[in-house]
Design an enzyme around this catalytic site. Structure first.
Site, PDB file in Angstrom:
ATOM      1  N   CYS A  31      52.120  48.607  15.258  1.00 18.11           N
ATOM      2  CA  CYS A  31      51.823  47.262  14.743  1.00 18.11           C
ATOM      3  C   CYS A  31      51.225  46.378  15.829  1.00 18.11           C
ATOM      4  O   CYS A  31      51.897  46.034  16.811  1.00 18.11           O
ATOM      5  CB  CYS A  31      53.104  46.649  14.188  1.00 18.11           C
ATOM      6  SG  CYS A  31      52.981  44.888  13.802  1.00 18.11           S
ATOM      7  N   CYS A  34      52.837  42.880  16.206  1.00 16.68           N
ATOM      8  CA  CYS A  34      54.154  42.991  16.844  1.00 16.68           C
ATOM      9  C   CYS A  34      54.024  42.886  18.358  1.00 16.68           C
ATOM     10  O   CYS A  34      54.831  42.229  19.030  1.00 16.68           O
ATOM     11  CB  CYS A  34      54.820  44.328  16.492  1.00 16.68           C
ATOM     12  SG  CYS A  34      55.190  44.532  14.730  1.00 16.68           S
TER      13      CYS A  34
END
Length: 318
Positions: A31, A34
């Site tokens: 991700c 993230c």
């Protein structure tokens, strides 16, 4: 920052959040957002100096935890307080946005200092050091005037130790609220009893003199109420309530229901304080296992006494 697994979730998130808020960051290695968010969260954890704990959950390695929270996209952050989720956000956020989110829910530094002072005061009271406890509670209320628990403890200890003027001043603000907080109204009733014991000539009467006057006239409510006030001032709660019940049984509305008001105040003063979130459930572990101990037994005895007098009041009023 701590990495959470299913095995550590109960202790590192649920149990930990009972005393310190825990921000759970659900993320994944693949991700991109993230990776942008993590440095922001780590910086804020350091900046906030222990006001919250940052916990990371890799959703691929811990799908069961992600499913428990209904996580459908990452990054997702959930704030845990008192063992429960209270708020959260999804997607990468700027430092300012995350600060705004945290400041909605985290106690201020002043509030934390006040709570620490209040907890220290509790220990000092148990040790019998009234002067030091009063000082700590004064500091707690000064640091965080909105801390009603500290204010209540401070006023109660002031009344018990004779600081009636200061106690009255500290009651002024909560008694202006609508509705009035019941526990502060109870303190006001007790304050009036202690002041009565210091100023009324009948404070020098022996109990036998009260009893003789009452025996002569069962409806001498003024004398009976004076006796009840003096008993309450001395902390003889059940004896005071017994006298108040006699008034209520004979005239529920006497003196604008003064007997009922003092009776309810005494019940409130006898009621053990509600456990704070960090204390979990009294008599139980964080996992809900029953614990038996002296404190739990004492609370049960007090609860039985309170319930008994609540029933007596109900019967007297009906």
């Amino acid at each position: 920052m701590i990495d959470i697994t299913l095995e550590t979730f109960e202790t590192e998130v649920i149990a930990a959040s009972m005393h310190t808020p825990v921000l759970v960051d659900f993320w994944a290695t693949w991700c991109g957002p993230c990776k942008t968010l993590v440095p922001v969260l780590e910086k804020l954890e350091a900046d906030y100096g222990g006001r919250f704990i940052l916990a990371k959950v890799d959703v691929d390695a811990n799908q069961q935890i992600a499913a428990m929270f209904g996580v459908r996209s990452v990054p997702t952050c959930v704030l845990m307080v008192g063992g429960q989720p209270v708020d959260g956000f999804m997607g990468a956020q700027t430092e300012g946005q995350v600060r705004q989110f945290l400041d909605k829910h985290l106690p201020s530094e002043d509030a934390l200092h006040a709570e620490a002072d209040a907890q220290e005061a509790q220990q000092l009271m148990q040790e019998g050091d009234t002067e030091a406890a009063l000082q700590k509670l004064a500091e707690a209320v000064a640091a965080d005037p909105s801390n009603d628990d500290a204010r209540f403890d401070y006023v109660r200890l002031l009344i018990a130790s004779g600081g009636l003027e200061e106690a009255s001043a500290l009651l002024h603000e909560p008694l202006k609220r609508i509705p009035q907080p019941l526990r502060f109204a109870a303190l006001q009733e007790w304050l009036q009893c202690v002041a009565f014991a210091q100023t009324d000539p009948r404070a020098d009467w022996p109990l036998a003199q009260f009893d003789a006057a009452i025996e002569h006239n069962k409806r001498d409510f003024d004398t009976r109420f004076a006796k009840a006030q003096l008993l309450a001032a001395a902390g003889q709660w059940t004896d005071s309530m017994d006298e108040l019940l006699e008034i209520i049984l004979r005239d529920k509305t006497w003196n604008e229901q003064a007997a009922r008001k003092l009776f309810i105040a005494i019940l409130e003063l006898l009621t053990p304080p509600k456990p704070k979130k960090q204390d979990a459930v009294p008599g139980k572990t964080a996992g809900g296992i029953e614990l038996l101990g002296k404190n739990a037994a004492q609370q049960d005895t007090v609860t039985q006494l309170i319930n008994s007098y609540r029933r007596k009041l109900s019967m007297a009023l009906n």
